[in-house]
Design a protein around this motif. Structure first.
Motif, PDB file in Angstrom:
ATOM      1  N   GLY A 149      36.063 -39.567  53.763  1.00 47.80           N
ATOM      2  CA  GLY A 149      36.007 -38.468  54.713  1.00 47.80           C
ATOM      3  C   GLY A 149      37.304 -38.276  55.475  1.00 47.80           C
ATOM      4  O   GLY A 149      37.586 -37.178  55.957  1.00 47.80           O
ATOM      5  N   GLN A 150      38.126 -39.323  55.549  1.00 50.57           N
ATOM      6  CA  GLN A 150      39.404 -39.211  56.254  1.00 50.57           C
ATOM      7  C   GLN A 150      40.317 -38.177  55.613  1.00 50.57           C
ATOM      8  O   GLN A 150      41.249 -37.683  56.238  1.00 50.57           O
ATOM      9  CB  GLN A 150      40.107 -40.569  56.294  1.00 50.57           C
ATOM     10  CG  GLN A 150      40.581 -41.052  54.934  1.00 50.57           C
ATOM     11  CD  GLN A 150      41.406 -42.310  55.014  1.00 50.57           C
ATOM     12  OE1 GLN A 150      42.324 -42.391  55.835  1.00 50.57           O
ATOM     13  NE2 GLN A 150      41.084 -43.286  54.194  1.00 50.57           N
ATOM     14  N   TYR A 151      40.049 -37.839  54.349  1.00 54.73           N
ATOM     15  CA  TYR A 151      40.908 -36.891  53.636  1.00 54.73           C
ATOM     16  C   TYR A 151      40.458 -35.441  53.798  1.00 54.73           C
ATOM     17  O   TYR A 151      41.121 -34.538  53.290  1.00 54.73           O
ATOM     18  CB  TYR A 151      40.991 -37.258  52.154  1.00 54.73           C
ATOM     19  CG  TYR A 151      41.552 -38.636  51.954  1.00 54.73           C
ATOM     20  CD1 TYR A 151      42.845 -38.941  52.364  1.00 54.73           C
ATOM     21  CD2 TYR A 151      40.791 -39.647  51.399  1.00 54.73           C
ATOM     22  CE1 TYR A 151      43.365 -40.211  52.205  1.00 54.73           C
ATOM     23  CE2 TYR A 151      41.302 -40.926  51.235  1.00 54.73           C
ATOM     24  CZ  TYR A 151      42.586 -41.199  51.639  1.00 54.73           C
ATOM     25  OH  TYR A 151      43.106 -42.452  51.497  1.00 54.73           O
ATOM     26  N   ALA A 152      39.382 -35.190  54.522  1.00 57.20           N
ATOM     27  CA  ALA A 152      38.886 -33.826  54.731  1.00 57.20           C
ATOM     28  C   ALA A 152      39.932 -32.926  55.401  1.00 57.20           C
ATOM     29  O   ALA A 152      40.112 -31.780  54.969  1.00 57.20           O
ATOM     30  CB  ALA A 152      37.583 -33.841  55.523  1.00 57.20           C
ATOM     31  N   PRO A 153      40.661 -33.389  56.425  1.00 57.43           N
ATOM     32  CA  PRO A 153      41.681 -32.512  57.018  1.00 57.43           C
ATOM     33  C   PRO A 153      42.748 -32.082  56.011  1.00 57.43           C
ATOM     34  O   PRO A 153      43.213 -30.934  56.052  1.00 57.43           O
ATOM     35  CB  PRO A 153      42.294 -33.364  58.138  1.00 57.43           C
ATOM     36  CG  PRO A 153      41.242 -34.357  58.475  1.00 57.43           C
ATOM     37  CD  PRO A 153      40.519 -34.641  57.180  1.00 57.43           C
ATOM     38  N   ALA A 154      43.143 -32.971  55.115  1.00 57.77           N
ATOM     39  CA  ALA A 154      44.148 -32.613  54.102  1.00 57.77           C
ATOM     40  C   ALA A 154      43.600 -31.557  53.159  1.00 57.77           C
ATOM     41  O   ALA A 154      44.308 -30.623  52.773  1.00 57.77           O
ATOM     42  CB  ALA A 154      44.575 -33.852  53.319  1.00 57.77           C
ATOM     43  N   LEU A 155      42.353 -31.683  52.787  1.00 54.37           N
ATOM     44  CA  LEU A 155      41.728 -30.696  51.903  1.00 54.37           C
ATOM     45  C   LEU A 155      41.632 -29.336  52.599  1.00 54.37           C
ATOM     46  O   LEU A 155      41.932 -28.299  51.998  1.00 54.37           O
ATOM     47  CB  LEU A 155      40.338 -31.179  51.475  1.00 54.37           C
ATOM     48  CG  LEU A 155      39.592 -30.308  50.478  1.00 54.37           C
ATOM     49  CD1 LEU A 155      40.365 -30.197  49.170  1.00 54.37           C
ATOM     50  CD2 LEU A 155      38.201 -30.897  50.229  1.00 54.37           C
ATOM     51  N   ILE A 156      41.255 -29.345  53.856  1.00 54.36           N
ATOM     52  CA  ILE A 156      41.185 -28.097  54.625  1.00 54.36           C
ATOM     53  C   ILE A 156      42.568 -27.455  54.720  1.00 54.36           C
ATOM     54  O   ILE A 156      42.723 -26.245  54.514  1.00 54.36           O
ATOM     55  CB  ILE A 156      40.577 -28.353  56.028  1.00 54.36           C
ATOM     56  CG1 ILE A 156      39.098 -28.737  55.890  1.00 54.36           C
ATOM     57  CG2 ILE A 156      40.743 -27.136  56.929  1.00 54.36           C
ATOM     58  CD1 ILE A 156      38.493 -29.332  57.148  1.00 54.36           C
ATOM     59  N   VAL A 160      43.822 -23.767  53.496  1.00 49.82           N
ATOM     60  CA  VAL A 160      44.443 -22.828  54.442  1.00 49.82           C
ATOM     61  C   VAL A 160      45.786 -22.348  53.905  1.00 49.82           C
ATOM     62  O   VAL A 160      46.059 -21.135  53.884  1.00 49.82           O
ATOM     63  CB  VAL A 160      44.600 -23.467  55.842  1.00 49.82           C
ATOM     64  CG1 VAL A 160      45.507 -22.632  56.736  1.00 49.82           C
ATOM     65  CG2 VAL A 160      43.234 -23.660  56.491  1.00 49.82           C
ATOM     66  N   PHE A 161      46.628 -23.273  53.432  1.00 48.29           N
ATOM     67  CA  PHE A 161      47.942 -22.868  52.916  1.00 48.29           C
ATOM     68  C   PHE A 161      47.807 -22.070  51.618  1.00 48.29           C
ATOM     69  O   PHE A 161      48.598 -21.155  51.379  1.00 48.29           O
ATOM     70  CB  PHE A 161      48.863 -24.071  52.731  1.00 48.29           C
ATOM     71  CG  PHE A 161      49.377 -24.601  54.038  1.00 48.29           C
ATOM     72  CD1 PHE A 161      50.126 -23.798  54.885  1.00 48.29           C
ATOM     73  CD2 PHE A 161      49.109 -25.899  54.435  1.00 48.29           C
ATOM     74  CE1 PHE A 161      50.600 -24.275  56.096  1.00 48.29           C
ATOM     75  CE2 PHE A 161      49.583 -26.391  55.638  1.00 48.29           C
ATOM     76  CZ  PHE A 161      50.320 -25.578  56.475  1.00 48.29           C
ATOM     77  N   ALA A 162      46.846 -22.397  50.788  1.00 47.55           N
ATOM     78  CA  ALA A 162      46.622 -21.611  49.561  1.00 47.55           C
ATOM     79  C   ALA A 162      46.202 -20.191  49.919  1.00 47.55           C
ATOM     80  O   ALA A 162      46.688 -19.216  49.324  1.00 47.55           O
ATOM     81  CB  ALA A 162      45.565 -22.281  48.689  1.00 47.55           C
ATOM     82  N   HIS A 169      51.436 -13.262  49.119  1.00 45.95           N
ATOM     83  CA  HIS A 169      52.005 -13.212  47.766  1.00 45.95           C
ATOM     84  C   HIS A 169      53.229 -14.117  47.658  1.00 45.95           C
ATOM     85  O   HIS A 169      54.229 -13.771  47.044  1.00 45.95           O
ATOM     86  CB  HIS A 169      52.348 -11.781  47.353  1.00 45.95           C
ATOM     87  CG  HIS A 169      51.180 -10.871  47.419  1.00 45.95           C
ATOM     88  ND1 HIS A 169      50.125 -10.935  46.528  1.00 45.95           N
ATOM     89  CD2 HIS A 169      50.875  -9.882  48.300  1.00 45.95           C
ATOM     90  CE1 HIS A 169      49.226 -10.027  46.853  1.00 45.95           C
ATOM     91  NE2 HIS A 169      49.642  -9.369  47.921  1.00 45.95           N
ATOM     92  N   HIS A 170      53.132 -15.279  48.293  1.00 45.37           N
ATOM     93  CA  HIS A 170      54.231 -16.237  48.303  1.00 45.37           C
ATOM     94  C   HIS A 170      54.173 -17.094  47.036  1.00 45.37           C
ATOM     95  O   HIS A 170      53.103 -17.544  46.636  1.00 45.37           O
ATOM     96  CB  HIS A 170      54.124 -17.136  49.548  1.00 45.37           C
ATOM     97  CG  HIS A 170      55.361 -17.902  49.830  1.00 45.37           C
ATOM     98  ND1 HIS A 170      55.684 -19.060  49.165  1.00 45.37           N
ATOM     99  CD2 HIS A 170      56.375 -17.657  50.702  1.00 45.37           C
ATOM    100  CE1 HIS A 170      56.835 -19.501  49.621  1.00 45.37           C
ATOM    101  NE2 HIS A 170      57.272 -18.687  50.559  1.00 45.37           N
ATOM    102  N   PRO A 171      55.307 -17.320  46.376  1.00 43.02           N
ATOM    103  CA  PRO A 171      55.291 -18.081  45.116  1.00 43.02           C
ATOM    104  C   PRO A 171      54.915 -19.537  45.255  1.00 43.02           C
ATOM    105  O   PRO A 171      54.568 -20.185  44.271  1.00 43.02           O
ATOM    106  CB  PRO A 171      56.723 -17.941  44.601  1.00 43.02           C
ATOM    107  CG  PRO A 171      57.550 -17.646  45.798  1.00 43.02           C
ATOM    108  CD  PRO A 171      56.662 -16.871  46.727  1.00 43.02           C
ATOM    109  N   MET A 172      54.969 -20.087  46.474  1.00 45.99           N
ATOM    110  CA  MET A 172      54.639 -21.502  46.646  1.00 45.99           C
ATOM    111  C   MET A 172      53.192 -21.731  46.289  1.00 45.99           C
ATOM    112  O   MET A 172      52.788 -22.728  45.796  1.00 45.99           O
ATOM    113  CB  MET A 172      54.912 -21.950  48.064  1.00 45.99           C
ATOM    114  CG  MET A 172      54.804 -23.433  48.265  1.00 45.99           C
ATOM    115  SD  MET A 172      55.430 -23.832  49.896  1.00 45.99           S
ATOM    116  CE  MET A 172      55.002 -25.534  50.005  1.00 45.99           C
TER     117      MET A 172
END
Length: 172
Positions: A149-156, A160-162, A169-172
């Motif tokens: 569960g500690q990895y939930a913030p990274a997944l969120i 968000v960035f995706a 329409h950013h290539p990243m």
């Protein structure tokens, strides 16, 4: 703290021993492979900056550290697992804020300092011994996600960035 105390209640682990998490141990080979692909891709595109190089190196280290944890499964190898993961997450967030959000590096340093100070205060305020933690007959609360569960913030953050990247329409 005993650095060699076995940790046997994580992921698929069922017993103490080197190969008692074979799927997790072997799946970590994907991280150095992804790092190699990332390095080749960034080199071909001409986007291999210092920050991207460090992210690529951290991706490879995630595989090494996670392999160590999922084979040795003790306190020192747990640090070898989580330190590269959280270092990658922190750097990725700042790189994404800079590249996707267009935030200047100088402002990023200020943001990083505020975040570090806030996390330090929160950590210091929440790590003291309490009467509940000192109770000898306290029963540990079961963890539904078994420590993941500690990895939930990274997944969120990833979602968000995706989302922001897709909207701009950013290539990243």
């Amino acid at each position: 703290m005993d650095w060699f105390t076995p940790i046997d209640l994580y992921c698929e682990r069922t017993a103490v021993g080197f190969w008692n998490e074979p799927l997790n141990a072997l799946s970590n080979l994907a991280f150095p492979l992804a790092a190699l692909i990332g390095w080749r891709t960034a080199t071909k595109r001409g986007t291999l900056s210092r920050a991207i190089t460090v992210l690529i190196a951290l991706a490879a280290l995630i595989g090494v550290g996670s392999f160590l944890f999922h084979t040795f499964a003790n306190s020192w190898s747990e640090l070898a697992d989580v330190i590269p993961i959280w270092s990658f997450v922190a750097l990725y967030i700042f790189v994404a804020i800079h590249k996707i959000g267009g935030v200047a590096p100088g402002r990023l340093v200020k943001i990083a300092l505020v975040v570090a100070a806030t996390l330090t205060v929160v950590f210091l305020a929440t790590t003291g011994d309490t009467p509940d933690s000192l109770a000898q007959d306290a029963i540990p609360t079961p963890d539904l996600l078994n420590g993941s569960g500690q990895y939930a913030p990274a997944l969120i953050a990833l979602f968000v960035f995706a989302f922001i990247s897709a909207r701009r329409h950013h290539p990243m």
